[in-house]
Every structure is written in structure tokens, then in C-alpha cells.
Design an enzyme around this catalytic site. Sequence first.
Site: not given
Length: 666
Positions: A116, A288
Amino acid sequence: MFGKILIANRGEIACRVIATARKMGIRTVAIYSDADRVALHVRMADEAIRIGPAPADQSYISIPRVMEAVRASGADAVHPGYGFLSENKAFAEALEAESVAFIGPGAHAIEAMGDKIASKKIAAEAGVSTVPGYMGLIANEDDAARISGEIGYPVMIKASAGGGGKGMRVAWTEAEAREGFGSSRSEARSSFGDDRIFIEKFVTSPRHIEIQVLADGQGNCIHLGERECSIQRRNQKVIEEAPSPFLDGATRAAMGGEAVSLAQAVGYRSAGTVEFIVDAERNFYFLEMNTRLQVEHPVTELVTGIDLVEEMIRIAAGEPLRLRQEDVKTSGWAIESRLYAEDPYRNFLPSIGRLTRYRPPREFAREDKAVRNDTGVFEGGEISMFYDPMIAKLCTWGPDRQAALEAMREALDAFEVEGIGHNLPFLSAVMDHPRFAAGELTTAFIAEEYPEGFSGAELPEDTLRRIAASAAAMFRVAEIRRARISGRMDNHERRVGASWVVALAGRSFAVEVEPREGGAKVRFADGAVHDVVSDWTPGQTLARIEADGDAVTLNVRTCATGFRIRHRGADLDVKVWTPRQAELAALMPERAAPDTSRLLLCPMPGLVVALHVEEGQEVEEGQPLCTVEAMKMENILRAERKARVAAVKVSSGDSLAVDEIIMEFE
């Protein structure tokens, strides 16, 4: 095309992949731990291979053990499902090294988007709007507190390799940032073997909306519209739908375009999901990218008619996309409710045990309605403490949102689960909540609408009266049957009384039951008459009733003095008495609950991860006492008041049962 696929996963997603592979004529191989030796996915697959003990780090996320199973099976492809090794670069590389196809993206995309921190940097470079935050590595709690203060509270503390709500905390103060950092890192290490943490600004009043993408190995990429996933608890999605009731055409097109651009920027192939946070003004920010199949993929399949698992398999086999963007059409509305093994009446704490009854509603697909249930369990099976608490994903489709919503209400009422705590009542309550029905959603919905937890739905007066009328009619049928079995009466129906008192939800209704063909007319003391039509017989656990012309489904359990009835999120203890029994019942004293105020009891089966206090220590209200891990989630138990710890009854590493004593207080 592949001849044999190994599914490197378990539960409902393994069953889901097996179903599509079977449709395509591809043989399947299941893997299983000791806890899953008789699991549904093991039964469904053509072959099954044991890979180790119950803990995931010794079985499902052990790359050497999974690779041994791949070699032993002779599979020429592996589908990772979601979770476990689905976003693990090393696993994809290990398969590639042995010329086994990974039914997912390439290792580069997994590394770039699965991390991420790295994904946000790439998104920013690609011109995708991102949430302000700190993408560097955070060393300790002091760093976490300093960075959080610089970003400005509230902040979101997240595991870089996280997913499914694990390793995520929202912090509103420095103390919460310090505590959240420690808990997130511990959960991340346990669940993903990667304890890297990053921190970003928490957008208030956010909606969680994601875009499904499909990309092949020839550079073609399309999106399949959006899913709204705003109904969450502890950052774990509970209810999803497609499309979103919030987006307009322009925002949808912009989000879809950015999702496709991001996928192309990393050379993505396979199915993937780009997640966004959307504020009240429809500004959206990249959150994300999940380089795998999402749990909520069925709602996209229901509105597009596209089998995402089949597309993943074909892409992995080297085929180009069979669709262009202009070919993607959506129809109707779909809603998914996640059925979890967690007790909503005990703050949604995990529940384990045997499913003594598991009867999902019938699956079907018609032009006006569809019901689908993706599951990995069966009646008589066990819910283990070692894995995710999901039991099933119940999905409904309708030509519009209202139709899909009504279909979901009916399907939830018809879903029978016994033996464990589960969130069916809560799901039903959300479906009837005015704010949800209006599509007024944010990720804070559950916290805002149920700030004190869930204690059951409060049914309106007209619904309670219909249930009371139905219970009286059903009880009369049960009494006639009991009389026949006992042989104590000749004319059973005439000798069974017509006057009853029905007590439920703190209300009491005196009624007269007049039998008629196929049901009864039930007259209340105020003169109101309810017409009940039903073919229910004693022993049936679902009562499908027509009450005043409307179809009603009641989940019924018979007891000596009436029924336990579940309907629309309410779990009702329904007493049906004769008038004399009602008089006597009113005189009975209520039984006092045992005093446990001086005890800390374990609220769920779990493992003691840490003890934060010692015997003799003074504790303040809200102070952490003990951390218990259950189903890969850490739960911090806190002091309810100021007290002194008199005794600590457990040690770190102990496995505890529900209500086992952890501490005693003076």
C-alpha cells in the site's frame, strides 16, 4: 486451456473457484489443514491434499507446503482466491519458476500494488488523486505519534500488506495513535508476515467505493463499474452493493478512467479492484489496489452477467479479453450481505462451534429477482477459531435497488443458522434502517447508528401484532396436535381453547382465535382482526404466512410455552398462555442475573496474546487489561471502572473458552 487448477485457499472462495472450473471442464485440487479435513471445499474438489496443522502460518500461508502440494498434484495453474497468498510476490515467483500459471497478476504488479505504501506513490505519479499521508516506514510508537500529529487527527493507521480490515485502526488522539500502531503491527505480523505500517489522513463522512477492472496480457484493460462498500465494522466490509446509490455518471466515468489508467501503469493483468474514498462532494481519493478477486465480486457478476473467475482463468491462459469497454452493460441492482460467525449481541465478538442447523434460502434466478449464496460450510460442520469468521455471502438481485433490497429482506428471514452466534439479526436490521434504505451511507454508518452496540431490532406495532396473531394461530395448531398424540380428547379441535394471551417484546395481547380453512381469524381485545393463512405444521422451522394479504416469513423454534421467533432483525421470545396462565405469569418474580462486576470474563473463544496489568495493580476506567486474538483479529479488553487487580487467572499463550475468568478485582 488448463487441465488442472489447484486452489490455494479454503472456505467459500475455494468453493466458488471450483464451481467455475467445473463449468469450464477443468479438474480441481483442494488443499486443507487439519482443521479443514472435512470442509466443503475438500468435498467439492476432484482431489484434495493435506498441507499441515490448523494455524495458517503452518499451512495456507506456508509457501513451501503449498508448493509441495502443487508438485504432488501436477496442477498446471493455481488460483489463490483472496487473503492468504493471493497478493504474495514470492508465491507468484515460486510458481513461475516451476512453469505453473498463477491465476492473477504478475509479480511486478503484486509488489507495486499489493504494497500500500508503494501503490500510493505510483498512483500519485500517475496523476491519481490520493489521500494525504506518510508513506515512509514507521519505526516505533514515538514515530507514529509524531507523524500522526503532523498529518493532523484523525488518522488511519494501516498495515502495508493488509486487507480484510486486519491491521487497521483509526486514531483520534496521540494515545490512540500509540496504541493503534502496536495493535496494527501485531495483527499485520500475525496475518501477513509483514509488520510495515503507514499512516494517512482519515477522511470524515467517507464512502468506500471501488472499481472492478479486468486486464489481459496484451495491454487491454476495461472496468466493470463500481461497488459501494460503505457499511463496515472495524474496517471490515459487511454489506456491499452495485451500483452505488451515490455516484452520478460523470463521477463514475472519472473513477473508472483513473482505475484503468492505474492498472495500465503497472502492466496489470487479471481481475483487480481499485478502491477509493469518496467524500460528501463526490471528491474521490485513491485508497489502494487489491491485486486479486474481491470478496464482494458476486454483486458485479450479478449486474454485468460476467463470470470474473472464468475471465481470470482465461487471461492466465493467455487469452485476450473477450470484451471491450463499450460491450460492458449493467442491468438492475445487486446487494451482498456477509454472514459472519460473530455475536452482534456481544459487540460482534467472534463465535465458534458446530453448525447444528444451516439452511440457506433457495438459490434461483428469474427475470424479476435472483438469490445467490456463496458459502464454504455445511450443516454439522464446525466454525474454527483459526480463520476468518465468514460463513456465507448472501446476494440478491432485482431490477432496481428497492427490489433488490426487498429480496434481501426476504432471503435473510428465510436463512436458518443455529449452534453459533451469527450476525443475521443485525443484517436484517440494517436492511430495514431508514438511512440505509435511502442510500445515505458512510463508513461510519454502524458506529453512528449503533453507538451502544446492537441489542436487536425494534419492530413497529403493526408487525408485532401480525407476529402475535401468527403465533396464536400456530400455537392452536400445535395444541391440537399435542391433544391427538396424547389421546386425551376425542374432538380435539373443539376442546382446544380459543382464548389466548400472546406476550412478546414487552407487550401483551389478549386474542380470540377463530379457525377457518387454511388458517385462522385472530381477533384482538380492541376489536382489530388479523387474517392468518398458513400451512405451517409443528416441527417446521420456517413459517411462511400470509398475514392480512402480505407474505411474512418467520424463523420459528417451538418451546413449551410458545415460540422463539426471528423476523426482520428481532429475536423474540413469544409466550402463548391461556388467560389463567397469563395471570399467574404476571405474579412470577424475575430471576436476577449473576453478579460478574468483579470479574473480567473472556467474551469469545480465543488466545491470550498479552496481559497488560499485574496482580495488585490499580487500573483506571478504559485502561487495557488483556488482548485476546480470535479469528486473526486482536481484541483489547479494557477496564470498565477504577479497581485493583486481585488475581490474574491466565497466562499469555493460553487458549480460553467463552466466559472463562481472566481476572478478578477487589
